[in-house]
Design a protein around this motif. Structure first.
Motif, PDB file in Angstrom:
ATOM      1  N   ALA A 249     -35.473 -26.187  49.948  1.00  0.00           N
ATOM      2  CA  ALA A 249     -35.590 -27.091  51.095  1.00  0.00           C
ATOM      3  C   ALA A 249     -35.410 -28.562  50.733  1.00  0.00           C
ATOM      4  N   GLY A 250     -35.070 -28.839  49.451  1.00  0.00           N
ATOM      5  CA  GLY A 250     -34.937 -30.247  49.035  1.00  0.00           C
ATOM      6  C   GLY A 250     -33.644 -30.871  49.538  1.00  0.00           C
ATOM      7  N   ARG A 251     -33.620 -32.226  49.563  1.00  0.00           N
ATOM      8  CA  ARG A 251     -32.432 -32.950  50.045  1.00  0.00           C
ATOM      9  C   ARG A 251     -31.391 -33.111  48.938  1.00  0.00           C
TER      10      ARG A 251
ATOM     11  N   ARG B  19     -41.830 -29.905  47.314  1.00  0.00           N
ATOM     12  CA  ARG B  19     -41.570 -28.605  46.690  1.00  0.00           C
ATOM     13  C   ARG B  19     -42.815 -27.722  46.789  1.00  0.00           C
TER      14      ARG B  19
ATOM     15  N   GLY C 221     -41.131 -27.240  53.541  1.00  0.00           N
ATOM     16  CA  GLY C 221     -41.963 -28.393  53.881  1.00  0.00           C
ATOM     17  C   GLY C 221     -41.412 -29.676  53.277  1.00  0.00           C
TER      18      GLY C 221
ATOM     19  N   LYS D  70     -29.019 -30.092  48.867  1.00  0.00           N
ATOM     20  CA  LYS D  70     -28.447 -29.664  47.577  1.00  0.00           C
ATOM     21  C   LYS D  70     -28.172 -28.156  47.510  1.00  0.00           C
TER      22      LYS D  70
ATOM     23  N   LYS E 132     -31.373 -27.394  35.405  1.00  0.00           N
ATOM     24  CA  LYS E 132     -31.502 -27.766  36.817  1.00  0.00           C
ATOM     25  C   LYS E 132     -30.374 -28.711  37.206  1.00  0.00           C
TER      26      LYS E 132
END
Ligand code: CTP
Ligand SMILES: C[C@](O)(CO)[C@H](O)COP(=O)(O)O
Length: 248
Positions: free
Chosen positions: A17-19, A92, A89, A29, A225
């Motif tokens: 859910a990260g940008r 993380r 959310g 991403k 990563k």
């Protein structure tokens, strides 16, 4: 059903859910392409490739659950793996908690794997699951460091930061995912951190705060990563090499 006869299944929660702010402008991403396929699909396949993983829960960008569901339907994945999609959310930690909340009762072992580590080999996934099944409550894959690490006193932006310590490098490890847990232990750790209000950069760190031992198994260079633009260049090169040499 008694505890002994209850099925013991393993799930993988994939926070996606990260940008991707550090990767630069563009789509979230996890939805960006790597070798023409969304990074998230590579990460789901990396988990599904392990015969030990029965269920994969993808934690989608809060407004992107429908798009993630569509991508999962469009890309071939092994039939034996069940898939769930839940919205994530703001952090993380909150996204992982949303994934844990969606797990059915028959799951006893859980992996937490960054969508941003799309190329983790199946042997690393299997080694983490095996260590949890052998009785470790929390397991992290990790590698020794190549650089010397300094602890600094953070200063004002633009000003030099004084070094306060040089930890002994031989005792340090760079930690990757998937991190594997006894599910009850990880749920307890998340509840404790939510109550304390403290943040954590990985799930194993929350388990450490319970006073529970976390153990390390060997990580893999290709489980890096994808964080900054250069990581994407490296990921494309690793994937191209795999496609040229394996049936990938
Ligand atoms: N609110 C968030 C933030 C991060 N993640 C996920 O956690 C993993 C590791 O995070 P990171 O690499 O830091 O991703 P981003 O937060 O997207 O990156 P950045 O900090 O550069 O924005 C990623 O798979 C990311 O999608 C998440 O599910 N929910
Ligand atoms: C979980 C993790 O990948 C372990 O190295 C890392 O802590 C995630 O950090 P991020 O800043 O959220 O990418």
């Amino acid at each position: 059903m008694s505890d002994e006869t209850r099925p013991r299944r393993t799930a993988a929660v994939i926070p996606a859910a990260g940008r991707g702010v550090r990767l630069g402008p563009g789509a979230p991403k996890a939805l960006r392409a790597l070798g023409g396929t969304p990074m998230l699909i590579h990460a789901v396949r990396a988990m599904a490739r392990s015969r030990a993983v029965h269920l994969v829960v993808v934690v989608a960008p809060p407004d992107g659950a429908a798009e993630v569901r569509r991508l999962l339907d469009e890309h071939p994945l092994p039939d034996r793996t069940e898939l769930l999609v839940v919205p994530g959310g703001d952090t993380r930690q909150e996204s992982v908690a949303a994934g844990l909340a969606a797990l059915p009762d028959d799951i006893t072992c859980v992996l937490v794997h960054d969508a941003a580590r799309p190329l983790v080999p199946v042997d690393t996934v299997d080694a983490v699951v095996e260590a949890v099944r052998d009785g470790a409550p929390a397991v992290v894959p990790a590698l020794p460091l190549a650089d010397t690490v300094k602890e600094v006193e953070p200063g004002k932006p633009g000003e030099p930061e004084p070094v306060v310590a040089t930890p002994e490098r031989a005792r340090l490890r760079a930690v990757q995912t998937p991190q594997g847990f006894d599910l009850a232990t990880l749920r307890r750790a998340h509840e404790a951190v939510a109550v304390s209000g403290e943040g954590a950069t990985d799930d194993a760190g929350m388990v450490e705060r319970l006073g529970t031992t976390v153990v390390v198994v060997p990580g893999h260079e290709e489980a890096f990563k994808v964080t900054r633009p250069l990581d994407l260049v490296l990921a494309e090169a690793v994937l191209a090499r795999r496609r040229a040499t394996d049936a990938y």
